[in-house]
Design a protein around this motif. Structure first.
Motif, short mmCIF file in Angstrom:
data_model
loop_
_atom_site.label_atom_id
_atom_site.label_comp_id
_atom_site.label_asym_id
_atom_site.label_seq_id
_atom_site.Cartn_x
_atom_site.Cartn_y
_atom_site.Cartn_z
N THR A 78 43.96 26.44 8.19
CA THR A 78 44.77 26.42 9.42
C THR A 78 45.80 27.54 9.42
O THR A 78 46.02 28.20 10.45
N ALA A 79 46.43 27.75 8.27
CA ALA A 79 47.46 28.78 8.18
C ALA A 79 46.88 30.16 8.45
O ALA A 79 47.42 30.94 9.26
N PHE A 80 45.78 30.50 7.79
CA PHE A 80 45.22 31.84 7.94
C PHE A 80 44.50 32.01 9.28
O PHE A 80 44.27 33.15 9.71
N ALA A 81 44.15 30.91 9.94
CA ALA A 81 43.55 31.01 11.27
C ALA A 81 44.60 31.13 12.36
O ALA A 81 44.26 31.45 13.51
N ASP A 82 45.86 30.88 12.01
CA ASP A 82 46.94 30.96 12.99
C ASP A 82 47.34 32.41 13.21
O ASP A 82 47.79 33.08 12.28
N PRO A 83 47.19 32.95 14.42
CA PRO A 83 47.55 34.35 14.65
C PRO A 83 49.03 34.64 14.45
O PRO A 83 49.41 35.76 14.08
N VAL A 84 49.88 33.63 14.66
CA VAL A 84 51.31 33.83 14.46
C VAL A 84 51.61 34.00 12.97
O VAL A 84 52.40 34.87 12.58
N MET A 266 57.27 35.35 7.16
CA MET A 266 56.59 34.27 6.46
C MET A 266 57.53 33.10 6.20
O MET A 266 57.17 31.94 6.39
N THR A 267 58.75 33.39 5.76
CA THR A 267 59.70 32.31 5.49
C THR A 267 60.08 31.58 6.77
O THR A 267 60.28 30.36 6.76
N TYR A 268 60.17 32.31 7.88
CA TYR A 268 60.51 31.66 9.14
C TYR A 268 59.37 30.76 9.60
O TYR A 268 59.61 29.69 10.18
N GLU A 269 58.14 31.17 9.35
CA GLU A 269 57.00 30.31 9.69
C GLU A 269 56.98 29.06 8.83
O GLU A 269 56.61 27.98 9.30
N MET A 280 54.75 19.16 7.09
CA MET A 280 55.19 19.50 5.75
C MET A 280 54.05 20.02 4.87
O MET A 280 54.23 20.93 4.07
N GLY A 281 52.87 19.43 5.02
CA GLY A 281 51.73 19.90 4.24
C GLY A 281 51.39 21.34 4.57
O GLY A 281 51.13 22.15 3.68
N LEU A 282 51.38 21.67 5.85
CA LEU A 282 51.10 23.05 6.28
C LEU A 282 52.19 23.99 5.79
O LEU A 282 51.90 25.11 5.36
N ALA A 283 53.44 23.54 5.86
CA ALA A 283 54.55 24.36 5.37
C ALA A 283 54.42 24.63 3.87
O ALA A 283 54.68 25.74 3.40
N CYS A 284 53.99 23.61 3.12
CA CYS A 284 53.80 23.80 1.68
C CYS A 284 52.67 24.79 1.41
O CYS A 284 52.76 25.61 0.48
N ALA A 285 51.61 24.73 2.21
CA ALA A 285 50.51 25.67 2.04
C ALA A 285 50.99 27.10 2.29
O ALA A 285 50.65 28.04 1.56
N LYS A 286 51.79 27.29 3.32
CA LYS A 286 52.33 28.62 3.60
C LYS A 286 53.28 29.07 2.49
O LYS A 286 53.33 30.26 2.15
N SER A 287 54.01 28.12 1.91
CA SER A 287 54.88 28.45 0.78
C SER A 287 54.07 28.90 -0.42
O SER A 287 54.47 29.81 -1.15
N VAL A 288 52.94 28.25 -0.65
CA VAL A 288 52.08 28.65 -1.75
C VAL A 288 51.54 30.06 -1.53
O VAL A 288 51.46 30.88 -2.46
N VAL A 289 51.17 30.38 -0.30
CA VAL A 289 50.71 31.74 0.02
C VAL A 289 51.82 32.75 -0.29
O VAL A 289 51.57 33.80 -0.89
N LEU A 290 53.04 32.42 0.10
CA LEU A 290 54.17 33.30 -0.21
C LEU A 290 54.37 33.43 -1.71
O LEU A 290 54.63 34.52 -2.22
N PHE A 291 54.22 32.32 -2.42
CA PHE A 291 54.34 32.35 -3.89
C PHE A 291 53.28 33.26 -4.51
O PHE A 291 53.58 34.01 -5.45
#
Length: 311
Positions: A78-84, A266-269, A280-291
């Motif tokens: 979902t995260a990588f499919a999101d254009p934003v 990325m942090t704002y997303e 929260m699950g999606l936010a954690c996934a984006k945090s892992v990508v940032l990590f």
């Protein structure tokens, strides 16, 4: 007791003495653990547990309001499919690409100048370092006034030159460059301080020998100063890149990711997914990508520095 009887005892004492001096008693060992325990407990509760929880929650649909359910890699898809979110990765990379090298170049220039014997040198050093210790929100509020299209300082200066200034933070073409300028301005201070400390560790004999050989100022800078600043440059580059990837405060205050997601990072997303949409699950996934991005940058630093610490 004869000398022949005493000699073996002296030898045994000489062998045993270093071992006794280097040994650690049980009391000392317990004392050491007690002194380390507060820092270790802090790292466990506030670093290790949240990191593990982030990885675990990144494969769930955790949204505070719904029951927890395992979704596998669904959040990452979902995260990588999101254009934003894709745009936020690009914006973060662009922000980092421009803020880090430009700020480093300016910091080196200022450090060289402030390493000279000039009047009010301490005052200049404090003035350039002041933005670093000023709250980022306060800095962003000042720049918010500077960028004001009607009464801001930026457009007033342009008006003196006969140029009509744009709506800096409301125009998608100018919003990201405006945020980049703020990042450059605020990040110069700490970089300058590190370079200044590195410059003061360069032996003056090198410059004196180069001057006797007929080297001019530019040659001394290129052949002596820059090579001697290489360890500091590696450190500043990696720390600055990591800091740039974590930019949030000035984006939140200046633009809130707009206009039209032109400055979303990325942090704002991660913030929007967690505390606006409560995903929260999606936010954690984006945090892992940032990590992963930051971990890769750390490995790159070790590769550039030879993969080992300097002695």
């Amino acid at each position: 007791m004869t000398a022949l009887q005493v000699l073996p005892k002296i030898r045994r004492d000489a062998v045993d003495r270093p071992r006794r001096r280097g040994s650690v008693s049980a009391t000392q060992r317990r004392a050491a653990w007690l002194m380390v325990a507060p820092a270790g407990l802090h790292a466990l509760i506030w670093i290790a547990v949240p990191v593990v929880a982030t990885f675990v929650l990144s494969v769930t649909n955790y949204s505070v309001l719904e029951p927890l359910r395992f979704v596998g890699l669904g959040n990452y898809v979902t995260a990588f499919a999101d254009p934003v979110f894709q745009a936020s990765i690009v914006h973060t990379a662009v922000y980092t690409f421009f803020t880090v090298p430009v700020a480093m170049a300016i910091a080196v220039f200022l450090a060289v100048l402030l390493n000279l014997q000039i009047q009010a040198r301490s005052w200049y050093r404090a003035a350039y370092f002041l933005p670093q210790v000023t709250a980022t929100v306060a800095v962003a509020m000042v720049w918010l006034q500077i960028y004001d299209p009607q009464n801001g300082l930026a457009n007033k200066v342009l008006a003196l030159l006969g140029i009509t200034g744009p709506a800096w933070l409301a125009d998608p073409g100018f919003a990201l460059p405006s945020v980049i300028v703020v990042g450059i301005w605020q990040g110069i201070g700490i970089k300058m301080l590190i370079y200044l400390a590195a410059l003061q560790n360069i032996p003056a004999d090198l410059y004196e020998a180069a001057a006797l050989d007929g080297a001019n100022g530019w040659q001394r800078f290129r052949r002596i100063t820059l090579p001697m600043l290489r360890p500091a440059t590696f450190f500043v580059a990696v720390v600055s890149v990591i800091s740039a990837f974590q930019v949030f405060d000035q984006v939140y205050v200046l633009t809130e990711g707009g206009p039209a997601n032109a400055t979303t990072m990325m942090t704002y997303e991660v913030y929007k997914s967690a505390f606006v949409n409560f995903q929260m699950g999606l936010a954690c996934a984006k945090s892992v990508v940032l990590f992963v991005f930051l971990f890769g940058l750390t490995l790159l630093n070790r590769t550039l520095t030879g993969g080992r610490d300097e002695d």
